[in-house]
Enzyme design. Structure first.
Site, PDB file in Angstrom:
ATOM      1  N   ASN A   1      30.645  25.371  -6.540  1.00  0.00           N
ATOM      2  CA  ASN A   1      32.034  25.466  -6.076  1.00  0.00           C
ATOM      3  C   ASN A   1      32.138  24.980  -4.632  1.00  0.00           C
ATOM      4  OD1 ASN A   1      31.844  27.918  -8.229  1.00  0.00           O
ATOM      5  ND2 ASN A   1      33.901  27.028  -8.160  1.00  0.00           N
ATOM      6  N   PRO A   2      32.369  23.680  -4.445  1.00  0.00           N
ATOM      7  CA  PRO A   2      32.439  23.103  -3.098  1.00  0.00           C
ATOM      8  C   PRO A   2      33.823  23.169  -2.463  1.00  0.00           C
ATOM      9  CG  PRO A   2      32.548  21.354  -4.726  1.00  0.00           C
ATOM     10  CD  PRO A   2      32.393  22.644  -5.499  1.00  0.00           C
ATOM     11  N   GLU A   3      34.671  24.080  -2.935  1.00  0.00           N
ATOM     12  CA  GLU A   3      36.059  24.103  -2.476  1.00  0.00           C
ATOM     13  C   GLU A   3      36.205  24.263  -0.969  1.00  0.00           C
ATOM     14  OE1 GLU A   3      36.570  25.375  -6.828  1.00  0.00           O
ATOM     15  OE2 GLU A   3      35.033  25.473  -5.261  1.00  0.00           O
ATOM     16  N   THR A   4      35.337  25.081  -0.341  1.00  0.00           N
ATOM     17  CA  THR A   4      35.504  25.295   1.103  1.00  0.00           C
ATOM     18  C   THR A   4      35.286  24.011   1.900  1.00  0.00           C
ATOM     19  OG1 THR A   4      33.214  26.112   1.191  1.00  0.00           O
ATOM     20  CG2 THR A   4      34.986  27.765   1.089  1.00  0.00           C
TER      21      THR A   4
ATOM     22  N   LEU B   1      36.634  21.344   1.182  1.00  0.00           N
ATOM     23  CA  LEU B   1      37.930  20.668   1.092  1.00  0.00           C
ATOM     24  C   LEU B   1      39.044  21.488   1.725  1.00  0.00           C
ATOM     25  CD1 LEU B   1      37.596  19.411  -2.593  1.00  0.00           C
ATOM     26  CD2 LEU B   1      37.379  18.035  -0.509  1.00  0.00           C
TER      27      LEU B   1
END
Length: 255
Positions: free
Chosen positions: A135-138, A140
């Site tokens: 989960n690479p959301e942070t 972005l």
């Protein structure tokens, strides 16, 4: 009548005891857009009225297998406060998690962001040696807000969940297997057969017993043991219980 014959983002195979849904936006590595969300809601509506096992997987791309590379960033970039509060992805993933019969996610290639959160909503996850899940959301400027913030801790424990959610760690296949985030690994050609083999084992059980067991399993701790007793009370009165136990005793008597 076929299920969603006009689907634009999904390939669907409907059979008597299961439905296979392939995410099918290969040009963008099966990124989850609003159209896909809407079509998956329609699949859920069908399965809520016609309980069957659901197998979720990804269609092949020109670069090999991929489950879902995440949400469609082009759409996500333009979403604002009201879109976040509408829970576009989380409401779908909760609906998938709450389907009466089990959900199997057959994973290949990238399983990132919203794609990972979709996989986390499944009851079973199997994969190939090429999976990359995280989960690479942070990175972005957002957070994983479609289930990972609580499901991932339940699945792999707090320390590893924080590495994934706060430090952007992406697990390879062996790491995901060691963490039990996936239960088995298979060559790409064997992935869907393995999912069907698991579905066959589920289908061999009594469907009503499976549905009650799944429902009770996901209840909060304080709901037990009352929920277990109430569910068992229904199953004790079912014709399938009497028929299956009679068959068991007859088979045992012949040995």
């Amino acid at each position: 009548m076929s299920l969603l014959p006009d689907a634009k983002t999904l390939l669907i195979e409907d059979s008597p005891d299961r439905v296979v849904v392939r995410l099918n936006r290969p040009e963008v590595r099966n990124a989850i857009d609003q159209q896909m969300i809407d079509e998956l809601h329609q699949v859920c509506a069908f399965l809520e009225s016609n309980p069957k096992i659901l197998i979720l997987t990804g269609a092949q791309t020109d670069k090999g297998g991929v489950f879902a590379s995440g949400a469609d960033i082009g759409q996500l970039r333009d979403r604002g406060r009201e879109d976040a509060l509408a829970g576009i992805n989380i409401k779908l993933f909760i609906r998938i998690a709450e389907l009466k019969m089990p959900v199997i996610a057959a994973l290949d290639g990238f399983v990132l962001g919203g794609g990972a959160e979709l996989a986390f909503a499944a009851d079973f996850r199997i994969g190939t040696p090429s999976i990359r899940i995280g989960n690479p959301e942070t990175s972005l400027g957002i957070m994983a807000a479609a289930g990972a913030s609580w499901r991932l801790r339940e699945l792999v424990g707090e320390p590893l969940a924080k590495e994934i959610l706060l430090a952007g760690r992406v697990l390879n296949a062996e790491e995901a297997l060691a963490a039990r985030l996936v239960s088995s690994l298979h060559d790409p050609a064997e992935l869907l057969p393995a999912a069907h083999a698991l579905a066959e084992r589920i289908a061999a059980q009594d469907p009503l017993a499976v549905q009650y067991t799944k429902a009770v399993f996901h209840l909060p701790r304080q709901a037990h043991p009352e929920a277990d007793m109430q569910a068992q009370a229904v199953l004790f009165e079912s014709a399938a219980k009497y028929r299956r136990m009679t068959a068991f005793l007859e088979k045992k008597a012949k040995k």
